[in-house]
Design a protein around this motif. Structure first.
Motif, short mmCIF file in Angstrom:
data_model
loop_
_atom_site.label_atom_id
_atom_site.label_comp_id
_atom_site.label_asym_id
_atom_site.label_seq_id
_atom_site.Cartn_x
_atom_site.Cartn_y
_atom_site.Cartn_z
N PHE A 1 0.84 -1.21 0.00
CA PHE A 1 0.00 0.00 0.00
C PHE A 1 0.87 1.25 0.00
O PHE A 1 0.70 2.15 -0.83
CB PHE A 1 -0.92 -0.02 1.23
CG PHE A 1 -1.64 1.27 1.48
CD1 PHE A 1 -2.81 1.56 0.79
CD2 PHE A 1 -1.15 2.21 2.39
CE1 PHE A 1 -3.49 2.76 1.02
CE2 PHE A 1 -1.81 3.40 2.62
CZ PHE A 1 -2.99 3.69 1.92
N TYR A 2 1.83 1.31 0.94
CA TYR A 2 2.67 2.51 1.01
C TYR A 2 3.59 2.64 -0.20
O TYR A 2 3.87 3.75 -0.66
CB TYR A 2 3.46 2.53 2.33
CG TYR A 2 2.62 2.98 3.51
CD1 TYR A 2 2.25 4.32 3.65
CD2 TYR A 2 2.19 2.09 4.48
CE1 TYR A 2 1.48 4.75 4.72
CE2 TYR A 2 1.41 2.51 5.56
CZ TYR A 2 1.07 3.84 5.68
OH TYR A 2 0.29 4.28 6.74
N VAL A 3 4.06 1.49 -0.71
CA VAL A 3 4.92 1.56 -1.90
C VAL A 3 4.11 2.09 -3.10
O VAL A 3 4.58 2.95 -3.85
CB VAL A 3 5.56 0.18 -2.21
CG1 VAL A 3 6.29 0.21 -3.57
CG2 VAL A 3 6.53 -0.22 -1.11
N ALA B 1 13.52 0.54 -3.08
CA ALA B 1 13.77 -0.52 -4.07
C ALA B 1 12.87 -0.34 -5.29
O ALA B 1 13.20 -0.78 -6.40
CB ALA B 1 13.57 -1.90 -3.45
N ALA B 2 11.72 0.31 -5.09
CA ALA B 2 10.81 0.58 -6.22
C ALA B 2 11.25 1.84 -6.98
O ALA B 2 10.59 2.26 -7.94
CB ALA B 2 9.38 0.74 -5.71
N GLY B 3 12.32 2.48 -6.50
CA GLY B 3 12.88 3.62 -7.24
C GLY B 3 12.50 4.98 -6.70
O GLY B 3 12.79 6.00 -7.33
N SER C 1 2.99 9.09 -6.09
CA SER C 1 3.35 10.49 -5.76
C SER C 1 4.53 10.97 -6.61
O SER C 1 4.72 12.16 -6.77
CB SER C 1 3.73 10.60 -4.28
OG SER C 1 5.06 10.16 -4.06
N GLY C 2 5.34 10.03 -7.08
CA GLY C 2 6.55 10.39 -7.83
C GLY C 2 7.75 10.66 -6.92
O GLY C 2 8.88 10.73 -7.39
N GLY C 3 7.49 10.85 -5.63
CA GLY C 3 8.55 11.07 -4.66
C GLY C 3 9.16 12.46 -4.78
O GLY C 3 8.77 13.24 -5.65
N PRO C 4 10.11 12.80 -3.91
CA PRO C 4 10.51 11.98 -2.77
C PRO C 4 9.41 11.92 -1.71
O PRO C 4 8.52 12.76 -1.68
CB PRO C 4 11.76 12.68 -2.23
CG PRO C 4 11.80 14.02 -2.86
CD PRO C 4 10.87 14.06 -4.01
N ALA D 1 22.60 -3.27 2.51
CA ALA D 1 22.51 -4.68 2.09
C ALA D 1 21.56 -4.84 0.90
O ALA D 1 21.78 -5.69 0.04
CB ALA D 1 22.05 -5.54 3.26
N ALA D 2 20.52 -4.00 0.85
CA ALA D 2 19.54 -4.10 -0.24
C ALA D 2 19.97 -3.31 -1.46
O ALA D 2 19.28 -3.31 -2.49
CB ALA D 2 18.17 -3.61 0.25
N GLY D 3 21.09 -2.59 -1.34
CA GLY D 3 21.61 -1.83 -2.48
C GLY D 3 20.82 -0.56 -2.76
O GLY D 3 20.85 -0.03 -3.88
#
Ligand SMILES: C[S@@+](CC[C@H](N)C(=O)[O-])C[C@H]1O[C@@H](n2cnc3c(N)ncnc32)[C@H](O)[C@@H]1O
Length: 234
Positions: free
Chosen positions: A24-26, A52-54, A32-35, A76-78
């Motif tokens: 949901f939050y992702v 991770a979704a960019g 929203s396009g972020g940040p 660790a997740a890059g």
């Protein structure tokens, strides 16, 4: 020292079963396009999948320990490059940027103890929003059955991790204790009826766009959880 510092290494195993809110939050972050500014970012349970979704995330938290775990997990997740972690209070977030989305997931606003604190926090979130931006958060209010089932009892929440809830229905506070091999802590949470959250949002200058009863966006119909989407009133 935050009450989350002693359980920074226990938090993820303690909340291992809480997964329903992540997509949901992702999704909201992507839309929203972020940040995104996430208030009470914790160990990055939501912020890391969001990055991770960019989508870039500015994560604010008052626990140095939680932020350290978050930073390690982001590396660790890059996705460390998309996560900007800042030690600070969500009532006065150390953020100058204006963003299209401010979130406060997994009931972090229940750490606010009074309407005065809630209004300060909501006004702070509002001040971070670009025109048209949104504040999204979730909170809960316990049911009578939940209180009766859990009050004053240590219950194994996850293997080797016990949780105890001491409810004060008059003051509407929950003293929540957790203990496990990786740490222990006790914290106090305060809950409100959804109608009160609605009134506070309006008082803080928001308009409520939606109040869901769960992360699948079903309308709120009186359950324990409520998920709020609000935008700045024009
Ligand atoms: C239940 S955890 C939620 C963490 C994360 N958002 C998640 O969904 O897993 C609440 C977080 O809010 C943080 N927190 C509590 N009060 C705060 C405050 N006044 N200012 C900033 N962070 C706060 C705690 O340190 C903790 O990391």
């Amino acid at each position: 020292m935050s009450e989350y510092d002693p359980i920074a290494r226990l938090y993820d195993p303690w909340s291992a079963s809480v997964v329903e809110d992540v997509s949901f939050y992702v999704e909201e972050a992507l839309a929203s396009g972020g940040p995104v500014v996430e208030l009470g970012v914790g160990t990055g349970r939501i912020a890391i999948p969001t990055a991770a979704a960019g989508v870039a995330v500015i994560g604010v938290d008052s626990s140095q320990g939680m932020l350290e775990v978050c930073a390690e997990q982001a590396r660790a997740a890059g996705v460390a490059g998309l996560l900007d972690l800042r030690l600070g209070d969500l009532r006065h977030p150390p953020v100058d940027e204006q963003v299209p989305l401010v979130t406060c997931p997994f009931r972090a606003y229940l750490h606010l103890a009074s309407d005065a604190e809630r209004l300060v926090a909501l006004a702070a979130a509002r001040s971070l929003l670009r025109p048209g931006g949104r504040l999204i958060f979730d909170v809960f209010m316990p049911s009578r059955e939940d209180i009766e089932e859990t009050h004053g009892r240590w219950i194994e929440r996850e293997p080797g991790i016990d949780e105890r809830a001491d409810w004060d229905t008059e003051a509407q506070t929950l003293t929540l204790s957790v203990r496990g091999a990786a740490g222990e802590s006790t914290m106090q949470l305060s809950w409100l009826e959804p109608a009160r959250w609605h009134a506070l949002l309006v008082e803080a200058g928001f308009e409520v766009a939606a109040c869901y009863g769960w992360f699948d966006r079903r309308p709120y119909r009186g359950g324990e959880d409520s998920v709020w989407i609000a935008h700045v009133r024009k």
